[in-house]
Design a protein around this motif. Sequence first.
Motif, PDB file in Angstrom:
ATOM      1  N   ILE A  23     -15.728  36.811 -32.801  1.00  0.00           N
ATOM      2  CA  ILE A  23     -14.778  35.706 -32.603  1.00  0.00           C
ATOM      3  C   ILE A  23     -13.337  36.210 -32.504  1.00  0.00           C
ATOM      4  O   ILE A  23     -12.397  35.419 -32.510  1.00  0.00           O
ATOM      5  N   GLY A  24     -13.179  37.545 -32.424  1.00  0.00           N
ATOM      6  CA  GLY A  24     -11.851  38.075 -32.146  1.00  0.00           C
ATOM      7  C   GLY A  24     -11.214  38.919 -33.218  1.00  0.00           C
ATOM      8  O   GLY A  24     -10.096  39.410 -33.036  1.00  0.00           O
ATOM      9  N   GLY A  25     -11.892  39.112 -34.348  1.00  0.00           N
ATOM     10  CA  GLY A  25     -11.323  39.946 -35.399  1.00  0.00           C
ATOM     11  C   GLY A  25     -11.315  41.413 -34.996  1.00  0.00           C
ATOM     12  O   GLY A  25     -12.126  41.852 -34.175  1.00  0.00           O
ATOM     13  N   HIS A  26     -10.401  42.183 -35.557  1.00  0.00           N
ATOM     14  CA  HIS A  26     -10.342  43.615 -35.261  1.00  0.00           C
ATOM     15  C   HIS A  26     -11.544  44.308 -35.910  1.00  0.00           C
ATOM     16  O   HIS A  26     -11.719  44.215 -37.131  1.00  0.00           O
ATOM     17  N   PRO A  27     -12.377  45.005 -35.121  1.00  0.00           N
ATOM     18  CA  PRO A  27     -13.603  45.577 -35.692  1.00  0.00           C
ATOM     19  C   PRO A  27     -13.341  46.620 -36.764  1.00  0.00           C
ATOM     20  O   PRO A  27     -14.063  46.681 -37.761  1.00  0.00           O
ATOM     21  N   GLY A  28     -12.308  47.430 -36.560  1.00  0.00           N
ATOM     22  CA  GLY A  28     -12.038  48.482 -37.532  1.00  0.00           C
ATOM     23  C   GLY A  28     -11.681  47.940 -38.893  1.00  0.00           C
ATOM     24  O   GLY A  28     -12.291  48.303 -39.910  1.00  0.00           O
ATOM     25  N   TYR A  29     -10.699  47.041 -38.944  1.00  0.00           N
ATOM     26  CA  TYR A  29     -10.266  46.486 -40.227  1.00  0.00           C
ATOM     27  C   TYR A  29     -11.330  45.565 -40.832  1.00  0.00           C
ATOM     28  O   TYR A  29     -11.466  45.476 -42.054  1.00  0.00           O
ATOM     29  N   THR A  30     -12.085  44.895 -39.960  1.00  0.00           N
ATOM     30  CA  THR A  30     -13.156  44.022 -40.453  1.00  0.00           C
ATOM     31  C   THR A  30     -14.195  44.831 -41.218  1.00  0.00           C
ATOM     32  O   THR A  30     -14.561  44.493 -42.355  1.00  0.00           O
ATOM     33  N   PHE A  31     -14.686  45.901 -40.614  1.00  0.00           N
ATOM     34  CA  PHE A  31     -15.745  46.663 -41.266  1.00  0.00           C
ATOM     35  C   PHE A  31     -15.219  47.566 -42.368  1.00  0.00           C
ATOM     36  O   PHE A  31     -15.965  47.920 -43.291  1.00  0.00           O
ATOM     37  N   LEU A  32     -13.947  47.921 -42.322  1.00  0.00           N
ATOM     38  CA  LEU A  32     -13.348  48.607 -43.465  1.00  0.00           C
ATOM     39  C   LEU A  32     -13.396  47.690 -44.684  1.00  0.00           C
ATOM     40  O   LEU A  32     -13.746  48.121 -45.798  1.00  0.00           O
ATOM     41  N   SER A  33     -13.091  46.412 -44.470  1.00  0.00           N
ATOM     42  CA  SER A  33     -13.148  45.432 -45.561  1.00  0.00           C
ATOM     43  C   SER A  33     -14.591  45.253 -46.050  1.00  0.00           C
ATOM     44  O   SER A  33     -14.841  45.180 -47.264  1.00  0.00           O
ATOM     45  N   VAL A  34     -15.538  45.181 -45.101  1.00  0.00           N
ATOM     46  CA  VAL A  34     -16.956  45.032 -45.470  1.00  0.00           C
ATOM     47  C   VAL A  34     -17.403  46.183 -46.357  1.00  0.00           C
ATOM     48  O   VAL A  34     -18.057  45.995 -47.394  1.00  0.00           O
ATOM     49  N   TYR A  35     -17.023  47.397 -45.992  1.00  0.00           N
ATOM     50  CA  TYR A  35     -17.499  48.555 -46.751  1.00  0.00           C
ATOM     51  C   TYR A  35     -16.800  48.693 -48.098  1.00  0.00           C
ATOM     52  O   TYR A  35     -17.399  49.201 -49.058  1.00  0.00           O
ATOM     53  N   ILE A  36     -15.584  48.249 -48.206  1.00  0.00           N
ATOM     54  CA  ILE A  36     -14.934  48.217 -49.519  1.00  0.00           C
ATOM     55  C   ILE A  36     -15.683  47.265 -50.445  1.00  0.00           C
ATOM     56  O   ILE A  36     -15.932  47.570 -51.628  1.00  0.00           O
ATOM     57  N   ILE A  37     -16.072  46.113 -49.910  1.00  0.00           N
ATOM     58  CA  ILE A  37     -16.857  45.149 -50.698  1.00  0.00           C
ATOM     59  C   ILE A  37     -18.194  45.750 -51.092  1.00  0.00           C
ATOM     60  O   ILE A  37     -18.649  45.616 -52.241  1.00  0.00           O
ATOM     61  N   LEU A  38     -18.851  46.437 -50.161  1.00  0.00           N
ATOM     62  CA  LEU A  38     -20.172  47.003 -50.448  1.00  0.00           C
ATOM     63  C   LEU A  38     -20.105  48.143 -51.453  1.00  0.00           C
ATOM     64  O   LEU A  38     -21.038  48.331 -52.242  1.00  0.00           O
ATOM     65  N   ILE A  39     -19.019  48.898 -51.452  1.00  0.00           N
ATOM     66  CA  ILE A  39     -18.856  49.925 -52.484  1.00  0.00           C
ATOM     67  C   ILE A  39     -18.830  49.265 -53.862  1.00  0.00           C
ATOM     68  O   ILE A  39     -19.475  49.726 -54.815  1.00  0.00           O
ATOM     69  N   GLY A  40     -18.105  48.165 -53.972  1.00  0.00           N
ATOM     70  CA  GLY A  40     -18.080  47.412 -55.223  1.00  0.00           C
ATOM     71  C   GLY A  40     -19.461  46.888 -55.586  1.00  0.00           C
ATOM     72  O   GLY A  40     -19.859  46.900 -56.764  1.00  0.00           O
ATOM     73  N   TYR A  41     -20.219  46.450 -54.578  1.00  0.00           N
ATOM     74  CA  TYR A  41     -21.572  45.939 -54.822  1.00  0.00           C
ATOM     75  C   TYR A  41     -22.481  47.032 -55.372  1.00  0.00           C
ATOM     76  O   TYR A  41     -23.245  46.808 -56.322  1.00  0.00           O
ATOM     77  N   TYR A  42     -22.400  48.215 -54.801  1.00  0.00           N
ATOM     78  CA  TYR A  42     -23.209  49.335 -55.282  1.00  0.00           C
ATOM     79  C   TYR A  42     -22.843  49.682 -56.733  1.00  0.00           C
ATOM     80  O   TYR A  42     -23.731  49.995 -57.545  1.00  0.00           O
ATOM     81  N   ILE A  43     -21.579  49.638 -57.048  1.00  0.00           N
ATOM     82  CA  ILE A  43     -21.150  49.925 -58.420  1.00  0.00           C
ATOM     83  C   ILE A  43     -21.721  48.896 -59.388  1.00  0.00           C
ATOM     84  O   ILE A  43     -22.191  49.233 -60.489  1.00  0.00           O
ATOM     85  N   ILE A  44     -21.735  47.628 -58.976  1.00  0.00           N
ATOM     86  CA  ILE A  44     -22.305  46.567 -59.815  1.00  0.00           C
ATOM     87  C   ILE A  44     -23.792  46.806 -60.029  1.00  0.00           C
ATOM     88  O   ILE A  44     -24.302  46.700 -61.150  1.00  0.00           O
TER      89      ILE A  44
END
Length: 326
Positions: free
Chosen positions: A153-174
């Motif tokens: 829908i137009g979001g920047h792919p780089g910053y979008t998936f950088l945000s996704v992976y930051i969240i997933l790192i937190g998920y793995y830690i949990i």
Amino acid sequence: MDTGTHVVMGIALGGLATLDPAIGVDNPTAHAVMLGAIFGSQAPDLDTILKLRNNAKYIRNHRGITHSIPAIFIWSFLITGMITIFIPESNLLHLWLWTLLAIVLHVFVDIFNAYGTQALRPFTKKWIALGIINTFDPFIFVAHLVGIAIWLIGGHPGYTFLSVYIILIGYYIIRFSMQRRIIHRLHKLVPQIEQVIISPTMRFRRWHIAIMTDTSFHVARAVDGEIMFLDEFERIPVPQTDVIRAAEQDDNISAFLSFSPVYRWEVDEYTDHYEVRFIDLRYRSKGYYPFVAIVQLDQELNIVSSYTGWIFSEEKLRKKLELIPE
């Protein structure tokens, strides 16, 4: 991880690569890197084709040499070479680096499953299985889908998936913290634990547990932080009788024993045959242990029939392989 998750991870990595100044968003290198990331995220699982041959070959070899250190580099060179044939104007170095990263990420995330990988071959053939993330984790899969949707829908792919992976790192830690808490509680509840094997499920707060002490096996489940003990078996070493030694020569049995870290065994003698069964204790489901290896031998200890794999009822097992009836 499952094939679908590896696919969306490949797409995500291709999107993340747009943050690389040498790649950008819409040019030949960006297109080549996307292909490299998608194919690289799938390449180590090429050994799944062994399932077409038989379960024994698949169990013994899946996530083995194809996930090894040499294979990681072989895959990256092969995929990069093939892509440059069709997109020769792409940046070769950056294409190779992102393709290599996709393959490394595939192997890395597989380590967190209960199945694990032989990721340190050729230095060791030990299976590395941390048991933190289920083979299919809904949160991880959906997080990638959300990232892809934002991109569409137009979001920047780089910053979008950088945000996704930051969240997933937190998920793995949990998830890691949850597993540590369960193991800590088990050591308080069960004396003289030698080994704890925890297998995550698709449900966030539910875990399968197999415990090994010097005298027994315990099968348990953790649900919402509460530990429920389900079964207990006496830990009896596998006797090296003539029947057992003959059974262990079968490919299905030897494949099972090379893979399963905690199991019990049964030997039954009938009028005209013997039956030897090994039962993995990690995957109890509705009172049944579905991952087994079974072999039937005649009175002369010749192997008549055998099977290893997932089966959810005795009737289906015997019907599928036409084993000798009990």
